[in-house]
Design a protein around this motif. Structure first.
Motif, PDB file in Angstrom:
ATOM      1  N   GLU A 155       0.810  -1.219   0.000  1.00 14.42           N
ATOM      2  CA  GLU A 155       0.000   0.000   0.000  1.00 14.42           C
ATOM      3  C   GLU A 155       0.839   1.262   0.000  1.00 14.42           C
ATOM      4  OE1 GLU A 155      -0.217  -1.638   4.311  1.00 14.42           O
ATOM      5  OE2 GLU A 155      -0.121  -2.418   2.266  1.00 14.42           O
ATOM      6  N   THR A 156       2.146   1.137   0.234  1.00 20.39           N
ATOM      7  CA  THR A 156       3.019   2.312   0.177  1.00 20.39           C
ATOM      8  C   THR A 156       3.569   2.547  -1.224  1.00 20.39           C
ATOM      9  OG1 THR A 156       5.114   1.160   0.663  1.00 20.39           O
ATOM     10  CG2 THR A 156       3.733   1.790   2.546  1.00 20.39           C
ATOM     11  N   VAL A 157       3.322   1.641  -2.149  1.00 18.48           N
ATOM     12  CA  VAL A 157       3.906   1.739  -3.488  1.00 18.48           C
ATOM     13  C   VAL A 157       3.097   2.706  -4.340  1.00 18.48           C
ATOM     14  CG1 VAL A 157       4.454   0.474  -5.601  1.00 18.48           C
ATOM     15  CG2 VAL A 157       4.853  -0.588  -3.364  1.00 18.48           C
ATOM     16  N   LEU A 158       3.789   3.620  -4.996  1.00 14.76           N
ATOM     17  CA  LEU A 158       3.186   4.543  -5.949  1.00 14.76           C
ATOM     18  C   LEU A 158       3.849   4.350  -7.303  1.00 14.76           C
ATOM     19  CD1 LEU A 158       2.992   7.825  -3.820  1.00 14.76           C
ATOM     20  CD2 LEU A 158       1.105   6.297  -4.418  1.00 14.76           C
ATOM     21  N   CYS A 159       3.047   4.385  -8.357  1.00 20.03           N
ATOM     22  CA  CYS A 159       3.564   4.203  -9.709  1.00 20.03           C
ATOM     23  C   CYS A 159       3.367   5.482 -10.511  1.00 20.03           C
ATOM     24  CB  CYS A 159       2.859   3.039 -10.411  1.00 20.03           C
ATOM     25  SG  CYS A 159       3.117   1.440  -9.595  1.00 20.03           S
ATOM     26  N   HIS A 160       4.369   5.804 -11.312  1.00 19.74           N
ATOM     27  CA  HIS A 160       4.308   6.990 -12.160  1.00 19.74           C
ATOM     28  C   HIS A 160       5.115   6.728 -13.412  1.00 19.74           C
ATOM     29  CE1 HIS A 160       4.026  11.219 -13.270  1.00 19.74           C
ATOM     30  NE2 HIS A 160       5.340  11.215 -13.478  1.00 19.74           N
ATOM     31  N   GLN A 161       4.450   6.855 -14.554  1.00 23.78           N
ATOM     32  CA  GLN A 161       5.087   6.644 -15.847  1.00 23.78           C
ATOM     33  C   GLN A 161       5.727   5.260 -15.883  1.00 23.78           C
ATOM     34  OE1 GLN A 161       7.568  10.049 -16.674  1.00 23.78           O
ATOM     35  NE2 GLN A 161       5.826  11.434 -16.877  1.00 23.78           N
ATOM     36  N   ASP A 162       7.061   5.166 -15.921  1.00 18.47           N
ATOM     37  CA  ASP A 162       7.716   3.864 -16.093  1.00 18.47           C
ATOM     38  C   ASP A 162       8.320   3.328 -14.801  1.00 18.47           C
ATOM     39  OD1 ASP A 162       8.579   1.686 -17.750  1.00 18.47           O
ATOM     40  OD2 ASP A 162      10.623   2.459 -17.599  1.00 18.47           O
ATOM     41  N   VAL A 163       7.990   3.904 -13.650  1.00 18.79           N
ATOM     42  CA  VAL A 163       8.575   3.427 -12.403  1.00 18.79           C
ATOM     43  C   VAL A 163       7.505   3.216 -11.345  1.00 18.79           C
ATOM     44  CG1 VAL A 163      10.787   4.566 -12.826  1.00 18.79           C
ATOM     45  CG2 VAL A 163       9.039   5.742 -11.500  1.00 18.79           C
ATOM     46  N   CYS A 164       7.788   2.287 -10.447  1.00 18.69           N
ATOM     47  CA  CYS A 164       7.035   2.142  -9.213  1.00 18.69           C
ATOM     48  C   CYS A 164       8.008   2.356  -8.066  1.00 18.69           C
ATOM     49  CB  CYS A 164       6.385   0.765  -9.110  1.00 18.69           C
ATOM     50  SG  CYS A 164       4.885   0.572 -10.093  1.00 18.69           S
ATOM     51  N   ILE A 165       7.546   3.041  -7.017  1.00 28.33           N
ATOM     52  CA  ILE A 165       8.411   3.431  -5.908  1.00 28.33           C
ATOM     53  C   ILE A 165       7.769   2.982  -4.603  1.00 28.33           C
ATOM     54  CG2 ILE A 165       9.499   5.364  -4.707  1.00 28.33           C
ATOM     55  CD1 ILE A 165       9.298   6.912  -7.363  1.00 28.33           C
ATOM     56  N   GLY A 166       8.552   2.282  -3.805  1.00 28.15           N
ATOM     57  CA  GLY A 166       8.102   1.874  -2.486  1.00 28.15           C
ATOM     58  C   GLY A 166       9.085   2.346  -1.433  1.00 28.15           C
ATOM     59  N   THR A 167       8.591   2.608  -0.237  1.00 25.12           N
ATOM     60  CA  THR A 167       9.438   3.117   0.837  1.00 25.12           C
ATOM     61  C   THR A 167       9.251   2.295   2.108  1.00 25.12           C
ATOM     62  OG1 THR A 167       7.739   4.717   1.479  1.00 25.12           O
ATOM     63  CG2 THR A 167       9.439   5.462  -0.057  1.00 25.12           C
TER      64      THR A 167
ATOM     65  N   PRO B 154      15.489   5.578   6.219  1.00 22.75           N
ATOM     66  CA  PRO B 154      14.484   5.499   5.150  1.00 22.75           C
ATOM     67  C   PRO B 154      15.114   4.915   3.884  1.00 22.75           C
ATOM     68  CG  PRO B 154      14.575   7.710   6.123  1.00 22.75           C
ATOM     69  CD  PRO B 154      15.782   6.969   6.607  1.00 22.75           C
ATOM     70  N   VAL B 155      14.444   3.923   3.309  1.00 27.44           N
ATOM     71  CA  VAL B 155      14.923   3.271   2.095  1.00 27.44           C
ATOM     72  C   VAL B 155      13.854   3.405   1.023  1.00 27.44           C
ATOM     73  CG1 VAL B 155      15.646   1.096   1.029  1.00 27.44           C
ATOM     74  CG2 VAL B 155      16.373   1.647   3.363  1.00 27.44           C
ATOM     75  N   ARG B 156      14.257   3.847  -0.135  1.00 27.94           N
ATOM     76  CA  ARG B 156      13.345   3.974  -1.276  1.00 27.94           C
ATOM     77  C   ARG B 156      13.774   2.996  -2.357  1.00 27.94           C
ATOM     78  NH1 ARG B 156      11.874   9.637  -4.170  1.00 27.94           N
ATOM     79  NH2 ARG B 156      10.431   9.670  -2.416  1.00 27.94           N
ATOM     80  N   LEU B 157      12.848   2.153  -2.786  1.00 28.94           N
ATOM     81  CA  LEU B 157      13.093   1.203  -3.872  1.00 28.94           C
ATOM     82  C   LEU B 157      12.414   1.721  -5.126  1.00 28.94           C
ATOM     83  CD1 LEU B 157      14.144  -1.548  -4.881  1.00 28.94           C
ATOM     84  CD2 LEU B 157      11.969  -2.540  -4.129  1.00 28.94           C
ATOM     85  N   VAL B 158      13.197   1.912  -6.172  1.00 33.43           N
ATOM     86  CA  VAL B 158      12.693   2.426  -7.447  1.00 33.43           C
ATOM     87  C   VAL B 158      12.773   1.302  -8.467  1.00 33.43           C
ATOM     88  CG1 VAL B 158      12.959   4.175  -9.241  1.00 33.43           C
ATOM     89  CG2 VAL B 158      13.483   4.741  -6.850  1.00 33.43           C
ATOM     90  N   GLY B 159      11.622   0.862  -8.956  1.00 34.35           N
ATOM     91  CA  GLY B 159      11.577  -0.237  -9.907  1.00 34.35           C
ATOM     92  C   GLY B 159      11.204   0.248 -11.296  1.00 34.35           C
ATOM     93  N   HIS B 160      12.188   0.369 -12.176  1.00 36.51           N
ATOM     94  CA  HIS B 160      11.921   0.741 -13.557  1.00 36.51           C
ATOM     95  C   HIS B 160      11.323  -0.457 -14.298  1.00 36.51           C
ATOM     96  CE1 HIS B 160      13.921   4.720 -13.848  1.00 36.51           C
ATOM     97  NE2 HIS B 160      14.610   4.264 -12.811  1.00 36.51           N
ATOM     98  N   GLY B 161      10.308  -0.196 -15.105  1.00 38.07           N
ATOM     99  CA  GLY B 161       9.695  -1.248 -15.905  1.00 38.07           C
ATOM    100  C   GLY B 161       8.493  -1.915 -15.280  1.00 38.07           C
ATOM    101  N   VAL B 162       8.233  -1.659 -13.995  1.00 36.78           N
ATOM    102  CA  VAL B 162       7.116  -2.331 -13.326  1.00 36.78           C
ATOM    103  C   VAL B 162       5.766  -1.941 -13.933  1.00 36.78           C
ATOM    104  CG1 VAL B 162       5.934  -2.708 -11.128  1.00 36.78           C
ATOM    105  CG2 VAL B 162       8.430  -2.588 -11.205  1.00 36.78           C
ATOM    106  N   PRO B 163       5.477  -0.655 -14.203  1.00 36.08           N
ATOM    107  CA  PRO B 163       4.172  -0.320 -14.808  1.00 36.08           C
ATOM    108  C   PRO B 163       3.928  -1.025 -16.138  1.00 36.08           C
ATOM    109  CG  PRO B 163       5.181   1.648 -13.899  1.00 36.08           C
ATOM    110  CD  PRO B 163       6.224   0.573 -13.837  1.00 36.08           C
ATOM    111  N   GLY B 164       4.969  -1.175 -16.956  1.00 33.01           N
ATOM    112  CA  GLY B 164       4.791  -1.882 -18.213  1.00 33.01           C
ATOM    113  C   GLY B 164       4.429  -3.339 -18.008  1.00 33.01           C
ATOM    114  N   LEU B 165       5.047  -3.981 -17.005  1.00 30.32           N
ATOM    115  CA  LEU B 165       4.711  -5.369 -16.693  1.00 30.32           C
ATOM    116  C   LEU B 165       3.293  -5.482 -16.150  1.00 30.32           C
ATOM    117  CD1 LEU B 165       8.089  -6.405 -15.027  1.00 30.32           C
ATOM    118  CD2 LEU B 165       7.289  -7.005 -17.324  1.00 30.32           C
ATOM    119  N   LEU B 166       2.866  -4.491 -15.383  1.00 31.55           N
ATOM    120  CA  LEU B 166       1.480  -4.490 -14.899  1.00 31.55           C
ATOM    121  C   LEU B 166       0.496  -4.356 -16.056  1.00 31.55           C
ATOM    122  CD1 LEU B 166       1.862  -2.232 -11.737  1.00 31.55           C
ATOM    123  CD2 LEU B 166       1.466  -4.696 -11.775  1.00 31.55           C
TER     124      LEU B 166
END
Length: 237
Positions: free
Chosen positions: A119-131, A138-150
């Motif tokens: 529930e903390t994950v936000l997606c924008h354009q070609d990335v999804c970001i979770g904290t 504080p750790v931020r995970l940036v996943g490039h390509g996740v929205p396309g896979l979704l």
């Protein structure tokens, strides 16, 4: 295939976009820091921080930055050789891990290992970001390509519904982490969230509530049709 429905809140300026910021609202007339209409009242002045307070703040920031560097070093040692990892770096008191995701299953494993809740994950354009917080950092995970896979998962589903960083096919039965089977019988909550019903019961439950109570939901593979076993013909008598 039905159109994709989603329970995510819209992402606007300053929400889920690294480095973005929303404009500051105008000051309220009732605020003590708003200008005096007649200019006859003095404007309040912020108190000067004490020397002791300044030293404590500097020491706290120094410790937080050092802790972020230690956390980044540990993550780089643990994940640096993984093919999904692009870089692990620090931004002031925060650690940022950037990944190029090729399979959704890998994204779910990475964010789960870092303690990032869906529930903390936000997606924008070609990335999804979770904290998340990891060792007081504080750790931020940036996943490039996740929205396309979704989007690919939604195109393959008969009745797709996206919540946070997962796509669920509401036309198929779903199984939670405890082995309970759930199905969507067409019911929707007033806020547009699908209602799921466990097999053998009638009480509906909102999809986010099911996820918080029972963990992730997966397609119930054990209910897929099974081909009959092939047996050699019996010898003739």
């Amino acid at each position: 295939m039905a159109a994709l429905r989603t329970g995510d809140a819209p992402t606007g300026p300053g929400r889920g976009v690294p480095g973005s910021s929303s404009p500051s609202p105008p000051s309220s007339p009732s605020s003590p820091f708003s200008p005096s209409p007649a200019g006859d009242a003095p404007e309040p002045v912020a108190p000067e921080p004490s020397a002791a307070g300044s030293r404590e703040q500097r020491a706290a920031r120094h410790w937080a930055r050092a802790q972020a560097r230690r956390t980044a070093s540990s993550l780089a040692a643990a994940y640096g050789a993984h093919p999904d990892v692009v870089s692990v770096l620090t931004e002031d008191e925060r650690v940022v891990m950037i990944m190029h995701i090729r399979e959704l299953s890998a994204w779910y494993v990475h964010r789960s290992m870092l303690g990032i809740r869906p529930e903390t994950v936000l997606c924008h354009q070609d990335v999804c970001i979770g904290t998340a917080m990891l060792v007081a950092t504080p750790v931020r995970l940036v996943g490039h390509g996740v929205p396309g896979l979704l989007a690919q998962a939604a195109a393959a589903a008969q009745e797709p519904y996206r919540l946070w960083d997962r796509v669920y096919d509401l036309a198929a039965p779903l199984e939670d982490g405890h082995g309970t089977l759930w199905q969507h019988r067409g019911g929707w909550a007033p806020d547009g969230v699908p209602l799921l019903v466990p097999y053998g019961r009638r009480e509906p439950c909102r999809l986010p509530t099911v996820l918080r109570m029972a963990g992730s939901l997966e397609a119930a593979a054990r209910l897929l049709p099974v081909l009959p076993a092939q047996h050699p013909p019996a010898p003739a008598h």
